[in-house]
Scaffold this motif. Structure first.
Motif, short mmCIF file in Angstrom:
data_model
loop_
_atom_site.label_atom_id
_atom_site.label_comp_id
_atom_site.label_asym_id
_atom_site.label_seq_id
_atom_site.Cartn_x
_atom_site.Cartn_y
_atom_site.Cartn_z
N TYR A 16 0.85 -1.18 0.00
CA TYR A 16 0.00 0.00 0.00
C TYR A 16 0.89 1.24 0.00
O TYR A 16 1.86 1.32 0.72
N ASP A 29 -1.24 2.93 -5.19
CA ASP A 29 -2.64 2.58 -4.96
C ASP A 29 -3.54 3.80 -4.98
O ASP A 29 -3.10 4.93 -4.79
N ASP A 38 -6.56 5.34 -2.93
CA ASP A 38 -7.22 5.25 -1.64
C ASP A 38 -8.66 5.73 -1.80
O ASP A 38 -8.91 6.86 -2.21
N VAL A 39 -9.61 4.85 -1.48
CA VAL A 39 -11.03 5.14 -1.60
C VAL A 39 -11.60 5.29 -0.20
O VAL A 39 -11.48 4.39 0.62
N SER A 96 -14.47 3.29 2.21
CA SER A 96 -14.36 2.15 1.31
C SER A 96 -15.67 1.38 1.20
O SER A 96 -15.85 0.62 0.26
N VAL A 156 -11.49 10.03 -3.26
CA VAL A 156 -10.37 9.18 -3.65
C VAL A 156 -9.11 10.04 -3.72
O VAL A 156 -9.17 11.21 -4.08
N THR A 215 -4.52 9.70 -4.32
CA THR A 215 -3.38 8.87 -4.66
C THR A 215 -2.11 9.72 -4.66
O THR A 215 -2.15 10.92 -4.90
N GLU A 223 -14.47 -1.68 -8.91
CA GLU A 223 -13.12 -1.17 -9.07
C GLU A 223 -13.19 0.27 -9.57
O GLU A 223 -13.82 0.57 -10.58
N THR A 248 -5.69 1.69 -9.11
CA THR A 248 -7.05 1.23 -8.83
C THR A 248 -7.28 1.09 -7.33
O THR A 248 -6.34 0.95 -6.56
N GLY A 249 -8.52 1.13 -6.97
CA GLY A 249 -8.96 0.90 -5.59
C GLY A 249 -10.35 0.30 -5.62
O GLY A 249 -11.07 0.42 -6.61
N ASP A 250 -10.72 -0.37 -4.54
CA ASP A 250 -12.03 -1.02 -4.47
C ASP A 250 -13.02 -0.21 -3.64
O ASP A 250 -12.66 0.38 -2.62
#
Length: 171
Positions: free
Chosen positions: A26, A30, A32-33, A36, A46, A48, A96, A109-111
């Motif tokens: 991390y 990445d 960051d969402v 989440s 979000v 980054t 995603e 990307t982040g979830d």
């Protein structure tokens, strides 16, 4: 049989160990969402550090139905930040979220997890249940009165027939 089981077990452990070693750390690569996990209609932020100092990015939340958004340089050095709103029509699931750095085209990307319940309590359903079966009482009072009268006549007739049968008069 045992030899095959040991071979498969050893292979599974080797694959798992290789997967753990290949997991990205991390940090700068990445997205960051935050938060989440959301319910439909919430605002998501979000950010980054992957795009470098003063880097901007274009975000894409089309997977959840929100579409494109912009990440701009933030007050935190080396961070790009952006926001989008999860549409009220979003379905529960994991989505995603993607950002592409403007400078070098790097993709991060982040979830995002969409649920129907929030930390503050449960979201209750709205509206009526469509079962295909009508209600006992309709909206028309004339039809309701006619139905009640028909039931009363049927009950009186049935009682009269049972009474005649009990007396032995026959039907």
């Amino acid at each position: 049989m045992r030899r095959t089981a040991r071979l498969l077990t050893g292979t599974a452990f080797a694959v798992a160990a290789a997967g753990l070693g290949a997991a990205p750390a991390y940090g700068a690569g990445d997205l960051d969402v935050s938060p989440s996990t959301v319910v439909p209609g919430e605002l998501v932020t979000v950010n980054t550090a992957a795009c470098g100092d003063g880097g901007a990015a274009t975000g894409d939340a089309a997977a959840v139905g929100a579409g494109p958004f912009t990440l701009a340089p933030s007050a935190h050095e080396g961070q790009a930040i952006g926001q989008f709103r999860v549409p009220p029509s979003a379905q529960p699931g994991t989505y995603e979220i993607v950002a592409i750095c403007a400078e070098d085209g790097r993709q991060v990307t982040g979830d995002l997890v969409v649920t129907l319940t929030s930390g503050h309590g449960q979201v209750h359903p709205r509206g009526s249940v469509k079962t295909g079966v009508g209600g006992a009482l309709g909206r028309d009072p004339v039809q309701t009165a006619a139905g009640v009268a028909a039931l009363a006549v049927a009950a009186a007739g049935g009682t009269w027939l049972l009474h005649r049968r009990a007396r032995g008069d026959g039907i």
